[in-house]
Design an enzyme around this catalytic site. Structure first.
Site, PDB file in Angstrom:
ATOM      1  N   GLY A  77       0.781  -1.396  -0.073  1.00  0.00           N
ATOM      2  CA  GLY A  77      -0.029  -0.047  -0.009  1.00  0.00           C
ATOM      3  C   GLY A  77       0.945   1.212   0.224  1.00  0.00           C
ATOM      4  O   GLY A  77       0.166   2.272   0.096  1.00  0.00           O
ATOM      5  N   CYS A  91     -14.714   2.852 -27.799  1.00  0.00           N
ATOM      6  CA  CYS A  91     -16.212   3.287 -27.907  1.00  0.00           C
ATOM      7  C   CYS A  91     -16.798   3.612 -26.468  1.00  0.00           C
ATOM      8  O   CYS A  91     -17.857   2.778 -26.187  1.00  0.00           O
ATOM      9  CB  CYS A  91     -17.084   2.942 -28.814  1.00  0.00           C
ATOM     10  SG  CYS A  91     -16.270   2.641 -30.548  1.00  0.00           S
ATOM     11  N   GLU A  92     -16.191   4.268 -25.791  1.00  0.00           N
ATOM     12  CA  GLU A  92     -16.935   4.734 -24.439  1.00  0.00           C
ATOM     13  C   GLU A  92     -16.417   6.074 -23.888  1.00  0.00           C
ATOM     14  O   GLU A  92     -15.231   6.449 -24.233  1.00  0.00           O
ATOM     15  CB  GLU A  92     -16.142   3.895 -23.192  1.00  0.00           C
ATOM     16  CG  GLU A  92     -16.443   2.303 -23.270  1.00  0.00           C
ATOM     17  CD  GLU A  92     -17.823   1.985 -22.920  1.00  0.00           C
ATOM     18  OE1 GLU A  92     -18.815   2.523 -22.101  1.00  0.00           O
ATOM     19  OE2 GLU A  92     -18.233   0.812 -23.249  1.00  0.00           O
ATOM     20  N   TYR A 123     -10.632   4.634 -11.834  1.00  0.00           N
ATOM     21  CA  TYR A 123     -10.199   5.544 -10.616  1.00  0.00           C
ATOM     22  C   TYR A 123     -10.362   6.996 -10.829  1.00  0.00           C
ATOM     23  O   TYR A 123      -9.949   7.678  -9.713  1.00  0.00           O
ATOM     24  CB  TYR A 123      -9.227   5.198  -9.819  1.00  0.00           C
ATOM     25  CG  TYR A 123      -8.811   3.555  -9.889  1.00  0.00           C
ATOM     26  CD1 TYR A 123      -9.575   2.754  -8.745  1.00  0.00           C
ATOM     27  CD2 TYR A 123      -7.755   3.212 -10.374  1.00  0.00           C
ATOM     28  CE1 TYR A 123      -9.706   1.423  -8.635  1.00  0.00           C
ATOM     29  CE2 TYR A 123      -7.475   1.703 -10.130  1.00  0.00           C
ATOM     30  CZ  TYR A 123      -8.388   0.995  -9.325  1.00  0.00           C
ATOM     31  OH  TYR A 123      -8.007  -0.248  -9.136  1.00  0.00           O
ATOM     32  N   PRO A 163       4.628  -5.059  -1.149  1.00  0.00           N
ATOM     33  CA  PRO A 163       4.548  -3.949  -1.757  1.00  0.00           C
ATOM     34  C   PRO A 163       4.326  -4.280  -3.128  1.00  0.00           C
ATOM     35  O   PRO A 163       4.905  -5.385  -4.004  1.00  0.00           O
ATOM     36  CB  PRO A 163       5.874  -3.231  -1.763  1.00  0.00           C
ATOM     37  CG  PRO A 163       6.641  -4.254  -1.523  1.00  0.00           C
ATOM     38  CD  PRO A 163       6.011  -5.286  -0.698  1.00  0.00           C
ATOM     39  N   GLY A 164       3.221  -3.531  -3.995  1.00  0.00           N
ATOM     40  CA  GLY A 164       3.215  -3.852  -5.413  1.00  0.00           C
ATOM     41  C   GLY A 164       3.642  -2.527  -6.037  1.00  0.00           C
ATOM     42  O   GLY A 164       4.735  -2.366  -6.587  1.00  0.00           O
TER      43      GLY A 164
HETATM   44  C1  LIG Z   1      -2.712  -5.657  -3.786  1.00  0.00           C
HETATM   45  C2  LIG Z   1      -2.230  -6.052  -2.529  1.00  0.00           C
HETATM   46  C3  LIG Z   1      -1.098  -5.446  -2.139  1.00  0.00           C
HETATM   47  C4  LIG Z   1      -0.278  -4.528  -2.874  1.00  0.00           C
HETATM   48  O1  LIG Z   1      -0.667  -3.132  -2.872  1.00  0.00           O
HETATM   49  P1  LIG Z   1       0.111  -1.967  -3.204  1.00  0.00           P
HETATM   50  O2  LIG Z   1      -0.573  -1.000  -3.076  1.00  0.00           O
HETATM   51  O3  LIG Z   1       0.092  -2.163  -4.790  1.00  0.00           O
HETATM   52  O4  LIG Z   1       1.344  -2.052  -2.620  1.00  0.00           O
HETATM   53  C5  LIG Z   1      -0.656  -6.105  -0.963  1.00  0.00           C
HETATM   54  N1  LIG Z   1      -1.279  -6.956  -0.239  1.00  0.00           N
HETATM   55  C6  LIG Z   1      -2.428  -7.456  -0.563  1.00  0.00           C
HETATM   56  C7  LIG Z   1      -3.109  -8.293   0.391  1.00  0.00           C
HETATM   57  C8  LIG Z   1      -2.904  -7.037  -1.799  1.00  0.00           C
HETATM   58  O5  LIG Z   1      -4.089  -7.506  -2.092  1.00  0.00           O
END
Ligand SMILES: *Cc1c(COP(=O)(O)O)cnc(C)c1O
Length: 419
Positions: A238, A345-346, A315, A273-274
């Site tokens: 997050g 087409c949106e 979003y 982290p993503g």
């Molecule tokens: C999507 C997700 C993340 C990664 O979230 P980011 O905002 O991209 O860092 C981490 N843990 C869980 C369980 C998720 O579903």
């Protein structure tokens, strides 16, 4: 190493985006391996000396090359489907560093991850606990589990990406956790190994993150008194990135904040982290098809669309759009205010609104900060083949996913003789 202009041309590391467009066409996702590596090392350096593990959240960008790069750096992975585990393994990732999250794990997926001997299943309900116990007992295995606890902390982010509130579908309630852990500890086929949370995405400040971690630490203490010892505490993902001019605390502050909240505890600390690993390491390269002047505003119709990058439509997300060829000094007056839109087409099909750009037909544009939740959320809407993906490493250009062909899109379909 960065994404910046050199001699008037936008570069990813040492490669001009113009060269990538010439070789691989547009629309095209371009990722910088150096920037992904740098973001990963920010986590591990802030963790130095602490028993910690970074589990990259695969859904942010699941290209095998991205996964392989992180796997080679020692990263673990946070998956949300059996499909993502297959990707991790295909990319050379270590199943023993995989945590499995998600509210709807199927029997087949539970069996798949147990056989692969992953680190932990993050459970989100009592019904899921019962199912995991049943599947593990049938296989003669012990399932390593944690509960994803809902700390009821507001991450102050967009409602679609906040996940840690009582009204969200995710996790088990904080006040139910102790009872569920006791129940889990007594079930066959279950080995309690951890506790986790993930309160949402795009956090700019550390406050909610630290607060959620404190609540986890508090629960870990209470479980310890109840005789349940944990091996790890998963503080989730997050951490936000800067898309525009938001104030954004660096990764280090989040890691230090979480470690501070866990002071005195000895469990392994897991981060998932993503976005913060890949978001600012990628751009979506696109070409202007038409310039369409209008009464109230102008439109730049480009060859990328909401099916390629859904975040603006979904979003109302803001992505910077930069010309790949920097405008000449003094040409600023030529810029007009435009919406950058795709061919789908949106009316929701836009990539950016009200931007001052001086682009003409055929010009290349880069949609910035597109490395996370870009390609992984893409679709084939309007029978649009998905974009090519390229990974840059220094001077080298690697095509890491071919552009789809239209035939691929209907290859699984069939027409009955009689209709
Ligand atoms: C999507 C997700 C993340 C990664 O979230 P980011 O905002 O991209 O860092 C981490 N843990 C869980 C369980 C998720 O579903």
């Amino acid at each position: 190493m960065s994404i910046a202009y050199r001699n008037g041309a936008l570069h990813v590391e040492h490669v001009a985006l113009e060269d990538i467009a010439r070789q691989h066409g547009t629309p095209c996702y371009v990722y910088s391996s150096a920037l992904i590596r740098a973001a990963y090392l920010e986590y591990t350096e802030a963790l130095a000396g602490r028993n910690g593990l970074v589990c990259y959240s695969v859904k942010a960008n699941s290209n095998l090359a991205v996964l392989a790069l992180l796997a080679r750096l020692g990263s673990g992975f946070d998956i949300v489907s059996g499909g993502e585990l297959a990707r991790v393994i295909a990319a050379g990732g270590d199943a023993r560093k995989v945590v499995f999250s998600g509210v709807g794990k199927s029997e087949a997926e539970i069996e798949q991850v147990l056989r692969a001997r992953i680190l932990c299943l993050n459970l989100e309900s009592e019904a899921e606990l019962a199912r995991v116990s049943r599947v593990a007992s049938r296989l003669g295995l012990r399932a390593p589990v944690a509960f994803r606890v809902n700390p009821d902390v507001d991450p102050n982010t967009h409602p679609y990406i906040s996940t840690g509130l009582k009204q969200n579908k995710f996790g088990v309630a904080h006040e139910d956790a102790e009872r569920l852990y006791r129940e889990a500890a007594a079930l066959p086929g279950i080995e309690v190994v951890g506790i986790g949370c993930h309160i949402g995405s795009l956090m700019g400040d550390t406050g909610p993150y630290v607060e959620a971690t404190e609540r986890l630490a508090d629960l870990a203490r209470r479980l310890e008194h109840a005789g349940i010892r944990l091996q790890h505490i998963d503080v989730g993902g997050g951490v936000g990135i800067r898309y525009r001019d938001e104030t954004q605390k660096p990764i280090r502050d989040f890691v230090e904040g979480a470690l501070g909240a866990l002071a005195g505890r000895t469990e392994q600390v897991v981060f998932d982290p993503g976005r913060s690993l890949v978001g600012n390491a990628g751009v979506l390269l696109t070409r202007v098809e038409y310039v369409k002047p209008g009464d109230t505003k102008n439109f730049l119709v480009v060859d990328a669309a909401m099916n390629d990058l859904q975040r603006p439509a979904l979003y109302d997300a803001w992505h910077d759009v930069r010309p790949v060829r920097a405008p000449l000094a003094g040409a600023a007056g030529a810029a007009t205010v435009c919406d950058v839109v795709g061919p789908v087409c949106e009316s929701a099909d836009f990539l950016a609104k009200d931007r001052a750009l001086a682009a003409s037909e055929g010009d290349l544009l880069a949609v910035m900060s597109a490395g996370a939740y870009g390609m992984s959320m893409s679709s084939n809407y309007n029978t649009r083949p998905r974009a090519a993906e390229v990974m840059v490493a220094g001077h080298r250009i690697h095509l890491v996913r071919k552009r789809e062909r239209v035939e691929d899109l209907y290859a699984l379909e069939s027409v009955p003789n009689e209709l």
